[in-house]
Structures are given as C-alpha cells and as structure tokens.
Write an enzyme that holds these catalytic residues in place. Sequence first.
Site, PDB file in Angstrom:
ATOM      1  CG  HIS A 193     -62.357 -31.963   4.680  1.00 19.68           C
ATOM      2  ND1 HIS A 193     -63.068 -33.153   4.750  1.00 19.68           N
ATOM      3  CD2 HIS A 193     -63.182 -31.074   4.081  1.00 19.68           C
ATOM      4  CE1 HIS A 193     -64.264 -32.975   4.227  1.00 19.68           C
ATOM      5  NE2 HIS A 193     -64.361 -31.725   3.820  1.00 19.68           N
ATOM      6  CB  CYS A 194     -59.767 -31.317  -0.597  1.00 21.08           C
ATOM      7  SG  CYS A 194     -59.771 -30.260  -2.069  1.00 21.08           S
ATOM      8  N   PRO A 195     -62.268 -29.030   0.494  1.00 16.01           N
ATOM      9  CG  PRO A 195     -62.357 -26.713   0.699  1.00 16.01           C
ATOM     10  CD  PRO A 195     -61.491 -27.900   1.005  1.00 16.01           C
ATOM     11  CG  ASN A 198     -68.451 -32.632  -0.030  1.00 17.67           C
ATOM     12  OD1 ASN A 198     -68.255 -32.148   1.083  1.00 17.67           O
ATOM     13  ND2 ASN A 198     -69.582 -33.244  -0.342  1.00 17.67           N
ATOM     14  CG  ASN A 199     -63.468 -37.763   0.039  1.00 16.22           C
ATOM     15  OD1 ASN A 199     -63.622 -38.084   1.214  1.00 16.22           O
ATOM     16  ND2 ASN A 199     -63.107 -38.632  -0.886  1.00 16.22           N
TER      17      ASN A 199
END
Length: 366
Positions: A193-195, A198-199
């Site tokens: 999960h890549c902040p 945001n996805n």
Amino acid sequence: MRLGSSWRWQLSRAMRLALRWCRLCRPHGGARGVGAKTLIYNKLLELWSYSKLLLKSLYFNSLSNSDTLLDCVFEPVYCIVDNVTRWFGVVFVCLVVLLTTSVLVIVYLFVLPTILSTYPLHWISWHLCIGHWLLIMVVFHYYKATTTSAGHPPKDKIHIPSVSICKKCITPKPPRTHHCSICNVCVLKMDHHCPWLNNCVGHFNHRYFFSFCLYMTLGCVYCSISSRNLFLDAYSAVESYYQTSPPEYTFRETTAHKSIIFLWVLTSSVAVALGGLTLWHGVLISRGETSVERHINRKETKRLKEKGKVFRNPYHHGKMNNWKLLFGVEKRSHWFTRVLLPSTHLPNGDGIMWECTFTRRDPMAI
C-alpha cells in the site's frame, strides 16, 4: 473440570479451594507441621494450575495461539496506524502534486528562459523534447497509478481458484492475493500500500506505479544535471549576500537564485531516494516477486533448506520474460508504444489464474 460450565460455578469452585487453602495454613507442630507444609505446597500448585486453566477458558480455543493473542493485544495500535495512513494518503498525494508543480514553475520561469537565451539550437531542441517527454510520462503514470484500482477478487463467484480463506473478508483468496489492512480489502497480486499514491499497488496498476517511479527518477536526474551550473552560480550569488558590501540584485534575481537552489536540492534528494526504491522494485520484478512475496519466499527458502530442499519461485519466468509480463510487451514494437509512450493497455491475465513454471509437489509460497 468442564470448560462449558458457567463462570459462576468456576468462581465458586475457586473460592472453595481458597477456603481449603486458608484452613491448611493454620500452624501445626512437629512432623505433622512438615506434612502440612507439603500439603499446603501441593494445594498451592493445584490452585495455581486451576487459576491458569480458568484464565485460559475465558479466551482460549483450539485455533488460538501466542501469535493470535499478540494480534489481539496490538489490534488497537494497528487500527490507529491504518486509519492515520489512510487519512494521510490524501496529504501525501497533495504534497506530490505541490512539489511537482513547484518544480515546473521554477523550470518555466527561470531555467527555460536561460536555456532559450544562451544555448545553441540543437541543445534547445534536446531540452524541450526530453523535458516535456519526461513530464508527460510522469504526469500520466502518476494519474493512472492513483486512479486505477489494483484489482480485487470477485465476491459473486464462488468457484474460483483459491489457496486460503481471508480471515478479514471471509472470502476465498486466489494465488498471490493478500489483504490490505488500510484499504480493508483483498488485493490481487498485492505488492504494497503506497501512501504517496493513496492506493494499493497490485495487479492492474503495478506497471503504472513502477513506470512513475522510473520516469520520476529520470526526470529528477535530468533536472539535477541540467541545472547544476545554474545551481553553482546561484549558490555563489547567495554567498555574496553576506559580504561587507553585497552586490545589488533585483528581487527577481534573488528569487531566481533561491528557487534554483531549492530546485536542485529537491530534485537531487528525490533522485537518490526514489532511485533506490526504483532499483529495489526492479530487482523484485526480475525475480518475479512482489514486496509481500519477497518476505514469504525468504521464509520458505529457509524452511525448505533445513529439510534439504531448494525453493523455486513458481512465478519466475526468467528476467526478460518477467519484464515483458509487467509491461505487457508481446512484440518488439510494444517496447516503444507501451513502454516509452503513454499506454492504457491492461496487464496479462486477470490476476486470479497464474501460469506457473513447474508443477509444485512441495508447499511453496503463494
């Protein structure tokens, strides 16, 4: 003791044992006292064992263990971290847009006019073409990476190939599928999960994510190298501000000096940090792994090595084939149309069925 008994009966039983222990604690003399001490010690052990059993009966079952207990204890912490990460994802996306926009403004206001006025024609053409090509690739892939769903297992289909059941979603998990605690959903071929997006990065947007990292790194390297001389001149000019008789610069010139220094420091820092991340993901792609599978495969390698066996990744098709599968390259022209130019083509497969390089007999990482 019956585990299904009521808690009141268990509590009364504990109280009766405690009363019996108190009676045995009365002082006795001689050999009779020694026997009484032994009896008290045995009764204390019995009371301690019963207390532990009573405690375990309140939370223990055949499916729980120490890991389950730790998960329950740290569940509030995980919940807070997941919610903070989910809400801060919007802040991170805005930060990426803001910093990228600031770099573009500085380039168009201060760097590009210098190039157009001092560089020869062939260098002007080079910078205009390469710079705008990198800009288009960065913007396109970042937009697609943030807006494209990573892919989720279908909930309406029961007969799908699965390797386990998700404990959170209570649905079948196909191979390479993992649950994202931040998005609270299972993701096909989940990488992480890549902040900053945001996805989640998964089957349907893995190519967009890696391409964004690659072209953003190249763009930062390009800006850092192209503005190196301007940075040195601007740094010398800023140092002269503190001389006894500083040179007279206009407001536009001082703004240009500070902006170019900000541009060079920002792009150089991002090039180093993001370049390391891009290199790491390139290694994973060459191995046919995701970030999650990397940890699982290391454990499987160690476990099978202790048994005298060798672990083989069933999704590793060779380095070049792994890259072709990621970028969706099926013929030579696709290296240009699908890699060097913006492309919205879908990845190979549906993220549920996966072609393995061999038939597995031993338990392998999924």
